[in-house]
Structure formats: C-alpha cells, structure tokens
Scaffold this motif. Structure first.
Motif, PDB file in Angstrom:
ATOM      1  N   ALA A 185       0.839  -1.189   0.000  1.00 44.30           N
ATOM      2  CA  ALA A 185       0.000   0.000   0.000  1.00 44.30           C
ATOM      3  C   ALA A 185       0.880   1.248   0.000  1.00 44.30           C
ATOM      4  O   ALA A 185       2.095   1.180   0.140  1.00 44.30           O
ATOM      5  N   THR A 186       0.228   2.397  -0.138  1.00 47.62           N
ATOM      6  CA  THR A 186       0.959   3.655  -0.268  1.00 47.62           C
ATOM      7  C   THR A 186       1.889   3.906   0.910  1.00 47.62           C
ATOM      8  O   THR A 186       3.056   4.252   0.741  1.00 47.62           O
ATOM      9  N   PHE A 187       1.388   3.750   2.131  1.00 49.93           N
ATOM     10  CA  PHE A 187       2.211   4.065   3.293  1.00 49.93           C
ATOM     11  C   PHE A 187       3.339   3.049   3.473  1.00 49.93           C
ATOM     12  O   PHE A 187       4.423   3.393   3.945  1.00 49.93           O
ATOM     13  N   SER A 188       3.103   1.806   3.102  1.00 51.61           N
ATOM     14  CA  SER A 188       4.187   0.820   3.140  1.00 51.61           C
ATOM     15  C   SER A 188       5.268   1.189   2.147  1.00 51.61           C
ATOM     16  O   SER A 188       6.470   1.079   2.431  1.00 51.61           O
ATOM     17  N   SER A 189       4.864   1.632   0.974  1.00 50.41           N
ATOM     18  CA  SER A 189       5.825   2.059  -0.035  1.00 50.41           C
ATOM     19  C   SER A 189       6.593   3.290   0.433  1.00 50.41           C
ATOM     20  O   SER A 189       7.803   3.403   0.226  1.00 50.41           O
ATOM     21  N   LEU A 190       5.879   4.222   1.074  1.00 51.51           N
ATOM     22  CA  LEU A 190       6.529   5.423   1.596  1.00 51.51           C
ATOM     23  C   LEU A 190       7.579   5.064   2.636  1.00 51.51           C
ATOM     24  O   LEU A 190       8.687   5.601   2.634  1.00 51.51           O
ATOM     25  N   PHE A 191       7.257   4.121   3.513  1.00 50.81           N
ATOM     26  CA  PHE A 191       8.229   3.678   4.514  1.00 50.81           C
ATOM     27  C   PHE A 191       9.441   3.031   3.855  1.00 50.81           C
ATOM     28  O   PHE A 191      10.588   3.286   4.224  1.00 50.81           O
ATOM     29  N   ALA A 192       9.191   2.188   2.848  1.00 51.66           N
ATOM     30  CA  ALA A 192      10.294   1.486   2.185  1.00 51.66           C
ATOM     31  C   ALA A 192      11.239   2.457   1.498  1.00 51.66           C
ATOM     32  O   ALA A 192      12.447   2.191   1.400  1.00 51.66           O
ATOM     33  N   HIS A 193      10.715   3.590   1.009  1.00 55.48           N
ATOM     34  CA  HIS A 193      11.556   4.560   0.310  1.00 55.48           C
ATOM     35  C   HIS A 193      12.225   5.548   1.257  1.00 55.48           C
ATOM     36  O   HIS A 193      13.049   6.350   0.817  1.00 55.48           O
ATOM     37  N   SER A 194      11.884   5.499   2.539  1.00 55.99           N
ATOM     38  CA  SER A 194      12.398   6.472   3.489  1.00 55.99           C
ATOM     39  C   SER A 194      13.759   6.048   4.018  1.00 55.99           C
ATOM     40  O   SER A 194      14.294   4.995   3.674  1.00 55.99           O
ATOM     41  N   PHE A 195      14.322   6.866   4.919  1.00 55.96           N
ATOM     42  CA  PHE A 195      15.581   6.534   5.570  1.00 55.96           C
ATOM     43  C   PHE A 195      15.481   5.208   6.317  1.00 55.96           C
ATOM     44  O   PHE A 195      16.377   4.376   6.255  1.00 55.96           O
ATOM     45  N   LEU A 196      14.361   5.024   7.045  1.00 59.50           N
ATOM     46  CA  LEU A 196      14.205   3.804   7.836  1.00 59.50           C
ATOM     47  C   LEU A 196      14.114   2.575   6.934  1.00 59.50           C
ATOM     48  O   LEU A 196      14.742   1.548   7.197  1.00 59.50           O
ATOM     49  N   GLY A 197      13.333   2.685   5.871  1.00 64.30           N
ATOM     50  CA  GLY A 197      13.229   1.581   4.938  1.00 64.30           C
ATOM     51  C   GLY A 197      14.546   1.289   4.259  1.00 64.30           C
ATOM     52  O   GLY A 197      14.904   0.122   4.027  1.00 64.30           O
ATOM     53  N   PHE A 198      15.299   2.335   3.954  1.00 64.06           N
ATOM     54  CA  PHE A 198      16.600   2.156   3.315  1.00 64.06           C
ATOM     55  C   PHE A 198      17.551   1.410   4.236  1.00 64.06           C
ATOM     56  O   PHE A 198      18.281   0.508   3.809  1.00 64.06           O
ATOM     57  N   SER A 199      17.561   1.757   5.516  1.00 63.51           N
ATOM     58  CA  SER A 199      18.490   1.124   6.460  1.00 63.51           C
ATOM     59  C   SER A 199      18.186  -0.352   6.662  1.00 63.51           C
ATOM     60  O   SER A 199      19.090  -1.139   6.947  1.00 63.51           O
ATOM     61  N   THR A 200      16.918  -0.748   6.482  1.00 64.88           N
ATOM     62  CA  THR A 200      16.578  -2.156   6.660  1.00 64.88           C
ATOM     63  C   THR A 200      16.747  -2.967   5.382  1.00 64.88           C
ATOM     64  O   THR A 200      17.046  -4.152   5.440  1.00 64.88           O
ATOM     65  N   ARG A 201      16.564  -2.336   4.229  1.00 63.23           N
ATOM     66  CA  ARG A 201      16.629  -3.068   2.967  1.00 63.23           C
ATOM     67  C   ARG A 201      17.995  -3.008   2.306  1.00 63.23           C
ATOM     68  O   ARG A 201      18.339  -3.867   1.498  1.00 63.23           O
ATOM     69  N   MET A 202      18.778  -1.976   2.584  1.00 65.17           N
ATOM     70  CA  MET A 202      20.096  -1.831   1.970  1.00 65.17           C
ATOM     71  C   MET A 202      21.131  -1.506   3.048  1.00 65.17           C
ATOM     72  O   MET A 202      21.796  -0.468   3.010  1.00 65.17           O
ATOM     73  N   PRO A 203      21.295  -2.398   4.028  1.00 65.65           N
ATOM     74  CA  PRO A 203      22.163  -2.075   5.162  1.00 65.65           C
ATOM     75  C   PRO A 203      23.645  -2.048   4.817  1.00 65.65           C
ATOM     76  O   PRO A 203      24.437  -1.458   5.560  1.00 65.65           O
ATOM     77  N   ASP A 204      24.049  -2.683   3.725  1.00 67.39           N
ATOM     78  CA  ASP A 204      25.470  -2.787   3.404  1.00 67.39           C
ATOM     79  C   ASP A 204      25.980  -1.653   2.531  1.00 67.39           C
ATOM     80  O   ASP A 204      27.165  -1.626   2.199  1.00 67.39           O
ATOM     81  N   VAL A 205      25.118  -0.747   2.138  1.00 64.72           N
ATOM     82  CA  VAL A 205      25.542   0.362   1.292  1.00 64.72           C
ATOM     83  C   VAL A 205      26.288   1.387   2.141  1.00 64.72           C
ATOM     84  O   VAL A 205      25.803   1.815   3.196  1.00 64.72           O
ATOM     85  N   THR A 206      27.476   1.774   1.703  1.00 56.80           N
ATOM     86  CA  THR A 206      28.307   2.694   2.470  1.00 56.80           C
ATOM     87  C   THR A 206      27.977   4.142   2.134  1.00 56.80           C
ATOM     88  O   THR A 206      27.358   4.439   1.105  1.00 56.80           O
ATOM     89  N   ALA A 207      28.430   5.037   3.009  1.00 57.52           N
ATOM     90  CA  ALA A 207      28.213   6.465   2.785  1.00 57.52           C
ATOM     91  C   ALA A 207      28.904   6.919   1.505  1.00 57.52           C
ATOM     92  O   ALA A 207      28.388   7.774   0.772  1.00 57.52           O
TER      93      ALA A 207
END
Length: 525
Positions: A260-282
C-alpha cells in the motif's frame, strides 16, 4: 492613443514575449526526439507501465474498473485484477483519456508529458519574473527548457513528472498573486484547484500545501492556514476511499497484493533504506547522488546556480530595493527550496534508485540561475553575453539529450512483444533473460518475467532436467543478448534446446533472434 512614455515598456514586453516563445519552441525541439518511436530503453519502462494501466481503463471501461490502475498485462476477469496502489491514479486516467483520441501506443503518455513540460517553462518564467525580473525569468525558463532534468525526463511517463511539478508550481504562482492583490485576505480557490490537480498525479503538491499553510500561520491568517493544512489529510483520505472502492471487488486468488501507499513510503524512506540496503556505504551513497545530480543538471549549470545563491541573493537589496519585492524573491526561493528538499531528502532509497526523483530540484536550480543573471546582466552588453553563452551551452546540452533519446528509441521491445503476442497464449507467463520487461509486457499483452540468467541454471539442473522445472509457461531466449548485452547464455540455451520444444523467430529491425520454448512440451527422450 499610446503615450511615448509607454512605448519602450511595450517594446520590452513584446521582446520578452518573443524570447519566451522561442524558449518554449526550443523546449519542444529538445523533447521531440523522445516523442517518436516505440517505448525503448532508459526510464521509458515507466511510460509502458502506466500506459498498460491506461489501456486497461479504456478496454474495461473506467466506471466498470472503478477508475483503478489495473496492472494485468493480459485480459483478465475482475477477480484476477491486480490494482496498483502506490500513487494517485492521475497519470493512468489522463493517459487513458488521450488514448481515446490518439489510440493505443506511446504517443498519449509522451505528448501529455511534453504539454505539461512546455507549460512548466511558462510557469517558471512567470514565477521567477515576478519575484526578480523578466531577464531572470527568461534565464530560469531557458534552464527549464534545456537541462536534462527537464528535457530528458519530460516524456519518461512517471507519476513524478512535469504534470505534478507544473501544477505545484502553478499553485505557488497563484498564491503569490493572491497575496499581492489582497494581502489581508488572499483568495484560495484557484490555489486549491492547482494543488488538487498536482496531487491527482503525485504527492509532491502536498509539500506546497504545507508551505502555504505555514506562511499563513506565521502571517496569522489562521483560517487560510487551516484550509491548506487540512488539504493534506483530505487528499490522503480521498485516495484511501478510491483505493478501497477499487480493491473491494479485485481480489486476485493466490496473488500477493502490492504494498500500500504508506508501506511504499516507509520502504523509500531513511528507515526503509536502512533495513533493505544495510550494506551500502556512505561513499557509495555520495557517489550515486553526485552521479544523479551531474546527469540531471551538469556541473556548469550547478556552478551557475551556486553563483546565483551566493552572489545574486547576497545582493538582494541592490536588485530589489523595495522591501515588498525583496520579500517576494525570498519567499519564492523558500517555496522552491522546500519543494525540492522535502520531497527528496527524506526518501533516500527513492532518490538513489530513481534518478528522475531529483527533478523536483529543477525549479530551484532554474530560480538560482535566474538570480545569477539578474544580479549581473544589468547592462545591454552583459545581457548579450549571457544570451550568447546560453545559446552555445543550450545547443551542447540539447545535442547530448537528443543523442540519449536516439539511443533509447529502440524497436527491440516492440518486436519482441509482437512475437510473444502472436505465438504465446494470453493466459501463459513468459520468462526471459532480459532485465527490463515492462515495455515487452506492454507490447506482448502477456505477463513477462525477466532477469532469468545462467546463475539460475542450477535450479533447472536440481529439478532433474524434467518438465517439472521451477517455472511454468514459456521461455524466451534472445540471441545475441540485448538486455543486458554483455552476458552469455550458452549453457542455458543448450539446456533449453535439448529439453523443450522450441521455435525461432527473427527480429528484423533489431537484428536478433528470439527462441521460444514451450515448457509444457518436452522433447521426446
């Protein structure tokens, strides 16, 4: 009878109108290369995705489909419909309306983007000209016309495109004019209509609604602030009602629903990024963002924008001695900066994955370029130098953009889709080695699943080389590989050819062959 005093001003207005018309014409030429031809490489897959849903609206009927964005590539009954729920339905609905005139194909969605892109040039001019000066407005309009953030991505067909951005900018412009006409009680109806049109396509218009609400709150216009503040939950509420109606009768059996929209919004946010792409460096994030910014704007334009931000705005009292004019310039800048920053910075994953997500910064960059020109082009000779530099740089950028459009304009997806539509039953799934499948699926009117490569050959081998392989339906193997083009499928081809019945077809314009394997028909042992 016109007085002699008004003649110079009249001539300046005519010259400015002619210059703006020439810039709009340039903007059209810079985008024309993407209008021709089928959906191809690059981000045109988004245009194919939304056009597929628009075609469903036309064929099923908008009322019967409840104005829902139905993703199914092949004809399906309502109980099998998959409803897309990430974004508002404006892009699909507007494209379906144009399809009734232009017919099925890429032209409706591309021409919609070009029309709004040309309007964005005009609205940007008006916004910057009224905040700074006409010469600043022309500079900002020209930047909007030629920079790749506008010229290349005007026709890519995403919900985040010139449609939503132009209407959000129009809301800012109308709000400024309403405040200028009646500072005590500025009108709000036209502003709300512009915001509603923007949100009809995508969510960034809500950033503008929030900015206007804050301005009114600090100006102690509490009723007006409440109106624009309430517009945000109202927009989400109306969208939620629409999605409820759309999904109430579309319950695909065995299909996992889209987030849903809010799930997608979370996934695209900082929090979603940290959980889905944790190995990406600065460092990787920085490199990717710099690559996006450089592609969209180019270092010369960014340098000019930085110059406008430091020199031009520092000289605000020089080129805007009247306090009301200076305030107009600063509030316009604040609105554009808020629009650019708040719709990109919190959505880190979206910005990293979707290069086009940063096109929300184009109005801000254009304003700052206009500020640089405004602060320095105070004499005719300086205006001439700026014009010469702009034309030379614009020609260079437009040439590069049109070359990108030429490379994207490939017949591959259309040819492959035509083969699949002609030789694969509508209810069958087609797997392929290609990475991108949206364009192919659009032309094939079949469900196409991509990304199958030699790494997955082991799955076949573990299945004992039997017809009970991990996939069902059909398999399309492209020789030589095109998407991606730098891989080899020799082992996969050998395994498929000695296991299942195949037929070879030639893609004449593309210069490749497609080998279709019917996975329901194993070869005799």
């Amino acid at each position: 009878m016109t007085s002699d005093v008004g003649q110079p001003e009249r001539r300046r207005r005519i010259a400015c109108s002619l210059a703006l018309a020439a810039i709009v014409a340039w903007a059209f030429v810079a985008r024309s290369g993407a209008l021709a031809g089928p959906f191809g490489f690059g981000w045109q897959l988004l245009g194919a995705f939304y056009s597929k849903m628009a075609r469903n609206l036309v064929e099923y009927g908008p009322v019967n489909a409840r104005f829902a964005m139905i993703e199914n590539a092949a004809p399906a009954t309502p109980d099998q419909w998959i409803v897309y729920s990430h974004h508002p339905p404006g892009m699909a609905i507007a494209t379906s309306a144009l399809m009734t005139w232009f017919g099925d194909g890429p032209l409706p969605i591309k021409s919609l983007g070009v029309a709004f892109a040309l309007l964005q040039v005009v609205v940007t001019y008006a916004l910057v000209a009224e905040a700074l000066s006409r010469r600043a407005g022309l500079a900002a309009a020209f930047a909007t016309a030629v920079l790749p953030a506008g010229a290349y991505f005007s026709t890519h067909g995403s919900e985040l495109g010139p449609e939503a951005i132009t209407l959000a900018l129009l809301a800012l412009l109308l709000d400024e004019r309403a405040r200028a006409r009646d500072p005590a009680r500025p009108r709000r109806a036209l502003v709300l209509w512009a915001l509603a049109g923007s949100v009809f396509f995508a969510w960034p218009g809500l950033i503008v609604a929030g900015f206007i609400a804050l301005r009114d709150l600090f100006g102690r216009r509490f009723g007006r602030a409440l109106t624009f503040g309430a517009a945000i939950p109202v927009a989400f509420g109306l969208y939620a009602m629409h999605m409820f109606v759309a999904q109430a009768f579309a319950t695909p059996a065995g299909v996992v629903a889209r987030p849903a929209t809010f799930s997608s919004l979370f996934a695209h946010s900082f929090l979603g990024f940290s959980t889905r792409m944790p190995d990406v460096t600065a460092a990787q994030i920085q490199a990717r963002l710099l690559g996006h910014v450089q592609f969209l704007f180019g270092w010369p334009a960014l340098g000019l924008a930085l110059f406008g931000a430091t020199i031009g705005l520092a000289a605000a009292r020089w080129w805007a001695p009247e306090r009301s004019v200076a305030r107009r310039a600063w509030t316009t800048l604040a609105g554009l900066a808020t629009f650019a920053i708040l719709y990109s910075t919190p959505l880190l994953q979206a910005v990293l994955i979707h290069r086009y997500w940063l096109i929300v910064a184009l109005p801000l960059v254009a304003f700052l370029i206009g500020a640089a020109v405004h602060a320095t082009a105070v004499r005719p000779i300086a205006c001439g130098v700026w014009a010469a530099v702009a034309v030379a740089g614009g020609l260079w950028i437009t040439r590069d953009v049109m070359e990108l459009q030429r490379r994207d304009r490939t017949p591959y997806f259309q040819e492959l889709g035509d083969v699949l539509r002609a030789h694969v039953p509508a209810d069958q799934v087609v797997c392929t080695t290609a990475n991108g499948t949206e364009c192919t699926s659009y032309y094939a009117r079949r469900e196409v699943r991509g990304g199958f490569d030699e790494l997955q050959l082991e799955r076949f081998l573990r299945a004992g080389q039997s017809v009970d392989a991990p996939i069902k339906g059909w398999f399309a193997l492209i020789e030589p590989p095109i998407d991606p083009s730098d891989t080899s499928h020799a082992q996969l081809a050998e395994f498929l050819e000695r296991t299942w019945t195949s037929t070879r077809y030639r893609l004449e314009k593309t210069g490749a062959d497609v080998v279709l394997f019917d996975l329901s028909r194993p070869l005799a042992r």
